[in-house]
Design a protein around this motif. Structure first.
Motif, PDB file in Angstrom:
ATOM      1  N   UNK A  44      30.504  32.594  26.785  1.00 19.24           N
ATOM      2  CA  UNK A  44      31.922  32.586  26.428  1.00 19.24           C
ATOM      3  C   UNK A  44      32.729  33.220  27.553  1.00 19.24           C
ATOM      4  N   UNK A  45      33.951  32.733  27.706  1.00 21.19           N
ATOM      5  CA  UNK A  45      34.909  33.352  28.628  1.00 21.19           C
ATOM      6  C   UNK A  45      36.121  33.733  27.803  1.00 21.19           C
ATOM      7  N   UNK A  46      36.449  35.028  27.836  1.00 21.64           N
ATOM      8  CA  UNK A  46      37.630  35.488  27.104  1.00 21.64           C
ATOM      9  C   UNK A  46      38.826  35.472  28.053  1.00 21.64           C
ATOM     10  N   UNK A  47      39.929  34.916  27.585  1.00 23.41           N
ATOM     11  CA  UNK A  47      41.134  34.781  28.405  1.00 23.41           C
ATOM     12  C   UNK A  47      42.213  35.714  27.886  1.00 23.41           C
ATOM     13  N   UNK A  48      42.795  36.497  28.796  1.00 20.58           N
ATOM     14  CA  UNK A  48      43.891  37.384  28.405  1.00 20.58           C
ATOM     15  C   UNK A  48      44.901  37.416  29.541  1.00 20.58           C
ATOM     16  N   UNK A  49      46.092  37.906  29.247  1.00 21.48           N
ATOM     17  CA  UNK A  49      47.168  37.867  30.231  1.00 21.48           C
ATOM     18  C   UNK A  49      47.399  39.206  30.911  1.00 21.48           C
ATOM     19  N   UNK A  50      48.006  39.133  32.087  1.00 22.11           N
ATOM     20  CA  UNK A  50      48.380  40.305  32.871  1.00 22.11           C
ATOM     21  C   UNK A  50      49.845  40.134  33.269  1.00 22.11           C
ATOM     22  N   UNK A  51      50.703  41.042  32.813  1.00 22.95           N
ATOM     23  CA  UNK A  51      52.120  40.987  33.210  1.00 22.95           C
ATOM     24  C   UNK A  51      52.261  41.683  34.553  1.00 22.95           C
ATOM     25  N   UNK A  52      53.045  41.096  35.451  1.00 24.04           N
ATOM     26  CA  UNK A  52      53.230  41.794  36.731  1.00 24.04           C
ATOM     27  C   UNK A  52      54.687  42.194  36.951  1.00 24.04           C
ATOM     28  N   UNK A  53      55.547  41.884  35.963  1.00 31.32           N
ATOM     29  CA  UNK A  53      56.980  42.204  36.132  1.00 31.32           C
ATOM     30  C   UNK A  53      57.268  43.628  35.657  1.00 31.32           C
ATOM     31  N   UNK A  54      56.679  44.588  36.316  1.00 26.13           N
ATOM     32  CA  UNK A  54      56.904  45.994  35.982  1.00 26.13           C
ATOM     33  C   UNK A  54      55.650  46.629  35.426  1.00 26.13           C
TER      34      UNK A  54
END
Ligand SMILES: [Zn+2]
Length: 373
Positions: A44-54
């Motif tokens: 399995x590959x778990x996908x999550x987000x990374x915010x870079x605007x601050x």
């Protein structure tokens, strides 16, 4: 039939109401099991987000820590190889301009304003220490890929073109109120684009390519070709972009598991509907993580904080809003988050709920010291 036995509560555990999945779900990673069985997947590959605007707030870090712990639980409990893939959202607007004549809003993305090297620096600065420490604690490997890199792949463009092929159905799932889903392309000369794509025109579309026209504030009309091997940069709305990303992830041998904060549940309902527009397609496995809330019950939000309307609980430590203000080491931050989110994952009733910053502060102190606050 097994009888329901309440687990012995952890000493520092929060007090949570019984969740609707009681007796059905023993560990929150079990949400993944139906798709895993259906696909007979071994990775399995778990996908999550990374915010870079601050600088991230603690809510973002809770979600990311949960992703590491869920991957570890998939490995240990479901017996599959598990890895984590973070998507860095370098498509976030960096600057905004408004056309004085038409009122049209133009934006320039982090990618177009900063370029790949400075974007990578931001990701390292905001997340590098935490992610490396979480990998050491959980044994779960991770990678970070920017949206710009991801959308550049031929497979991403193929999925985008496939979405145009089903546009009449899809646009009503991606924008149920109007059926209008903006698509925008940066000006080839300056990189600015119309955020709402008011003047984007689809000139022609097929399986192997599409041609659009758009308008720049300074440089007038231009045309962009989207081909699988082309260079066009795709500006998509949040739901459309996530649909294309998830369809792309579904091509991988590793079964995708989408990890998002629980505030995403209504949007994911629409994404699942959009998946069903493709014959034979199944929506991906999803796990929602606890949301961190301000005093009013609204989720911690960068934009509300900037506007001074965030109504924070009294005594919220500043680093909870700006992780870069944490004065301890990245290692200590990671270890405490790891303990705290492990507590949330110790029972689905603690995972299927939100936490105010003051409750989180209480749990933080207890996780740091091992004693009640
Ligand atoms: Zn321009």
């Amino acid at each position: 039939m097994t009888s329901s036995v309440s687990p012995v509560p952890e000493p520092n555990a929060p007090v949570s109401p019984v969740s609707v999945t009681v007796d059905a779900v023993e560990h929150s990673v079990d949400f993944v099991r139906p798709r895993l069985r259906a696909r007979a997947a071994r990775r399995v590959a778990l996908y999550a987000g990374v915010q870079i605007n601050g600088a991230p707030h603690v809510g973002t870090n809770v979600m990311q820590t949960a992703a590491f712990l869920l991957a570890a639980a998939a490995r240990d409990r479901l017996g599959v190889a598990a890895e984590l893939r973070f998507g860095a959202l370098d498509n976030a607007p960096h600057d905004t301009r408004v056309c004085p004549r038409t009122g049209t809003r133009y934006t320039r993305s982090y990618h177009h304003a900063l370029g790949p090297a400075r974007t990578e620096e931001l990701v390292k600065r905001f997340y590098g220490g935490l992610f490396d420490a979480l990998t050491a604690l959980t044994g779960v490997p991770y990678t970070v890929e920017t949206y710009t890199r991801q959308q550049h792949s031929p497979a991403f463009r193929e999925e985008f073109l496939a979405s145009l092929g089903r546009w009449e159905e899809l646009r009503w799932t991606l924008a149920p109120s109007s059926g209008h889903v903006p698509i925008s392309f940066p000006c080839p000369q300056c990189g600015w684009l119309q955020k709402a794509g008011e003047h984007t025109e689809l000139l022609e579309a097929g399986e192997r390519g599409a041609r659009f026209a758009a308008v720049c504030l300074d440089h007038g009309r231009y045309e962009t070709d989207v081909r699988p091997d082309g260079e066009a940069w795709l500006g998509l709305t949040t739901l459309h972009r996530n649909l294309v990303k998830e369809r792309l992830a579904d091509r991988d041998e590793a079964m995708p598991v989408i990890v998002k904060g629980a505030d995403w549940a209504p949007g994911c309902r629409l994404l699942d509907e959009a998946f069903l527009c493709f014959p034979g397609a199944h929506p991906p496995a999803r796990v929602f993580t606890p949301v961190v809330l301000s005093a009013s019950g609204a989720k911690l939000s960068k934009s509300l904080m900037r506007e001074g309307r965030a109504e924070l609980s009294p005594g919220t430590p500043p680093w909870m809003l700006y992780a870069t203000r944490w004065e301890g080491t990245a290692q200590r931050y990671a270890v405490t988050l790891h303990r705290l989110v492990s507590l949330m994952l110790s029972d689905p009733r603690h995972f299927e709920r939100g936490y105010t910053t003051s409750e989180l502060a209480r749990m933080w102190t207890e996780s740091e010291t091992g004693r009640p606050a």
